[in-house]
Enzyme design. Structure first.
Site, PDB file in Angstrom:
ATOM      1  CE  LYS A  18      79.411  25.073  74.880  1.00  0.00           C
ATOM      2  NZ  LYS A  18      78.249  24.733  74.028  1.00  0.00           N
ATOM      3  CB  VAL A  51      80.213  40.393  74.090  1.00  0.00           C
ATOM      4  CG1 VAL A  51      79.439  41.491  73.385  1.00  0.00           C
ATOM      5  CG2 VAL A  51      81.147  40.956  75.139  1.00  0.00           C
ATOM      6  CB  CYS A  99      67.009  43.117  74.454  1.00  0.00           C
ATOM      7  SG  CYS A  99      67.399  42.306  72.899  1.00  0.00           S
ATOM      8  CG  HIS A 159      71.359  39.291  74.935  1.00  0.00           C
ATOM      9  ND1 HIS A 159      70.388  39.577  75.887  1.00  0.00           N
ATOM     10  CD2 HIS A 159      71.159  40.185  73.920  1.00  0.00           C
ATOM     11  CE1 HIS A 159      69.649  40.593  75.461  1.00  0.00           C
ATOM     12  NE2 HIS A 159      70.096  40.966  74.274  1.00  0.00           N
ATOM     13  CE1 TYR A 192      87.078  33.713  77.896  1.00  0.00           C
ATOM     14  CE2 TYR A 192      89.276  34.645  78.199  1.00  0.00           C
ATOM     15  CZ  TYR A 192      88.434  33.548  78.128  1.00  0.00           C
ATOM     16  OH  TYR A 192      88.945  32.295  78.315  1.00  0.00           O
ATOM     17  CE  LYS A 250      90.376  28.610  66.776  1.00  0.00           C
ATOM     18  NZ  LYS A 250      89.551  27.459  66.326  1.00  0.00           N
ATOM     19  CB  ALA A 296      84.220  37.264  68.795  1.00  0.00           C
ATOM     20  CB  SER A 353      75.050  39.321  73.028  1.00  0.00           C
ATOM     21  OG  SER A 353      73.994  39.653  72.138  1.00  0.00           O
ATOM     22  CB  CYS A 365      69.565  48.987  73.347  1.00  0.00           C
ATOM     23  SG  CYS A 365      70.699  47.631  72.964  1.00  0.00           S
TER      24      CYS A 365
END
Length: 445
Positions: A273, A397, A139, A401, A235, A278, A297, A300, A431
């Site tokens: 999306k 998230v 990553c 990613h 979000y 939820k 959720a 990522s 990380c």
């Protein structure tokens, strides 16, 4: 004077970039005693080099981030890299042949073809003589690529360099590991998902990276409710940034051709999306029942995208009459136990800050890659930093990613946030699997 019989090896003397010092062969210990004192850690600061060789960022762009199997899935990874590279060069307003080197991150290269970074560079119109290197630090690949580009500028190996990363997670193939020599002469075979195997699986503990996130949550007492709340805030920040056009200067449109004609992709796909109502209802993804806290959720997502930064020596930028956006002050890496990769940014970031002669108090804005919400929460706690200054436009998230791209993406987002908010110093950390992390410190110019 040269010895008449002994062979000579040129040694680059740091701090004297314009000359080579000739020395006769000798023992390793004797050689080291003559060289400048250097830290053996994987870290470096630009302050110890000639001001003219200071690495500066002239442009920084990214593609929109596509969902898994979504709007960018028709493009291979190197194609996304080409789009990002071309966008960075065009933003700077220089001919592509001025760029001497491309260093690009890419993690899952199976099926991509030879030399993915080279494909991306030539696809962007860079010269046949340009150098290209692909970096795989999981990553952190895109950030490590940026550090290597800056290092090359500092050492005088290049004056103009592209750095970044790309990943098309939608196009990562399945693998038949026994098909070549063992063969499948009779009976069933095993199909390996290259995405999980090469991108998301811890080979040391033989488990998904999400298991490491669960350990982090337990180690630091971070609850499911805290993770979900962090996801909701990410979000909210992301949707606010999209509504107000905060990503506009960093995103370059991507043209997709199909039977229906051309479609121009201008914004990130994943945030639209997400159904926030939820988030708290999802089942744990890596541990059963009440034992689990990490969900799809607050993790990522799996995505496609590319990012690129144009990095030059300050002298070359001045020669071309370009106005740099920022200078790269320092960068560093860190490693610890593979299962604890989640908190490695809290080691790498202080190392980079120390090299820059700064502390956390000097940093105006932060980006800590949200591999999982627990990663951001744990590192904020360990670094003792203000969460309101971290990932101010949301993070992985929500945005997604694309693993080879994300290290460069968060530098790009950090830089544009600094410009928009009029902030001086920013730090980013990410990380990576295997227990590692990379970090970088930049200053707006």
């Amino acid at each position: 004077r040269l010895h008449p019989t002994l062979p000579y090896t040129p040694i680059l003397a740091l701090g004297t970039m314009n000359r080579m010092v000739m020395r006769p062969p000798c023992s390793v210990s004797a050689s080291l005693s003559r060289l400048p004192s250097l830290s053996l850690s994987r870290s470096i600061s630009s302050s110890s080099f000639s001001p003219s060789r200071q690495p500066v960022i002239v442009s920084a762009v990214r593609t929109p981030i596509g969902s898994f199997g979504g709007c960018l899935s028709s493009l291979k990874g190197p194609e996304l890299g080409s789009i990002a590279i071309r966008g960075a060069i065009e933003k700077a307003g220089i001919p592509p042949e001025y760029v001497q080197e491309a260093i690009m991150g890419n993690v899952c290269s199976a099926g991509v073809g030879q030399a993915p970074a080279r494909q991306a560079a030539l696809g962007a119109g860079m010269a046949q003589s340009s150098i290209a290197t692909t970096v795989n630090k999981v990553c952190a690949s895109g950030m490590k690529a940026t550090a290597l580009a800056a290092m090359g500028v500092m050492l005088g190996q290049s004056d103009v360099c592209i750095a970044g990363g790309f990943e098309s997670m939608s196009n990562i193939p399945f693998l038949l590991d026994k098909a070549r020599f063992s063969g499948y002469r009779y009976g069933n075979g095993r199909l390996i998902d290259g995405l999980i195997h090469d991108g998301l699986w811890d080979p040391y503990g033989d488990h998904h990276m999400g298991v490491c996130a669960e350990k982090c949550a337990k180690d630091y007492g971070i609850s499911r409710a805290e993770m979900d709340a962090h996801t909701m805030e990410s979000y909210r920040r992301c949707k606010d940034a999209m509504a107000n056009g905060y990503f506009k200067n960093e995103i370059i449109p991507v043209s997709i051709m199909s039977k229906k004609g051309e479609t121009i992709i201008t914004e990130d796909e994943e945030p639209n999306k997400i159904k926030p109502e939820k988030i708290s209802m999802l089942k744990p993804a890596f541990k059963p029942g009440d034992e689990g806290t990490v969900t799809a959720a607050n993790s990522s997502s799996i995505n496609d995208g590319g990012a690129a930064l144009l990095i030059m020596s300050l002298a070359r930028a001045q020669e071309l009459r370009l106005t740099p956006l920022a200078r790269i002050l320092s960068f560093a890496d860190a490693e610890q136990a593979p299962i604890d990769f989640t908190t490695a940014p809290a080691i790498a970031i202080p190392k980079a800050l120390k090299l820059a002669g700064l502390s956390t108090d000097n940093v105006d804005l932060w980006e800590i890659n949200q591999a999982f919400s627990v990663v951001a929460l744990a590192n904020q706690r360990l670094l003792d930093i203000d969460p309101s200054k971290v990932d101010i436009c949301g993070g992985a998230v929500v945005l997604g990613h694309p693993i080879g791209c994300s290290g460069a993406r968060i530098i790009t987002t950090l830089l544009h946030n600094m410009i928009r908010k009029g902030k001086a110093v920013g730090a980013a950390g990410i990380c990576n699997g295997g227990g590692g992390a990379s970090a970088i410190v930049i200053e707006q110019m």
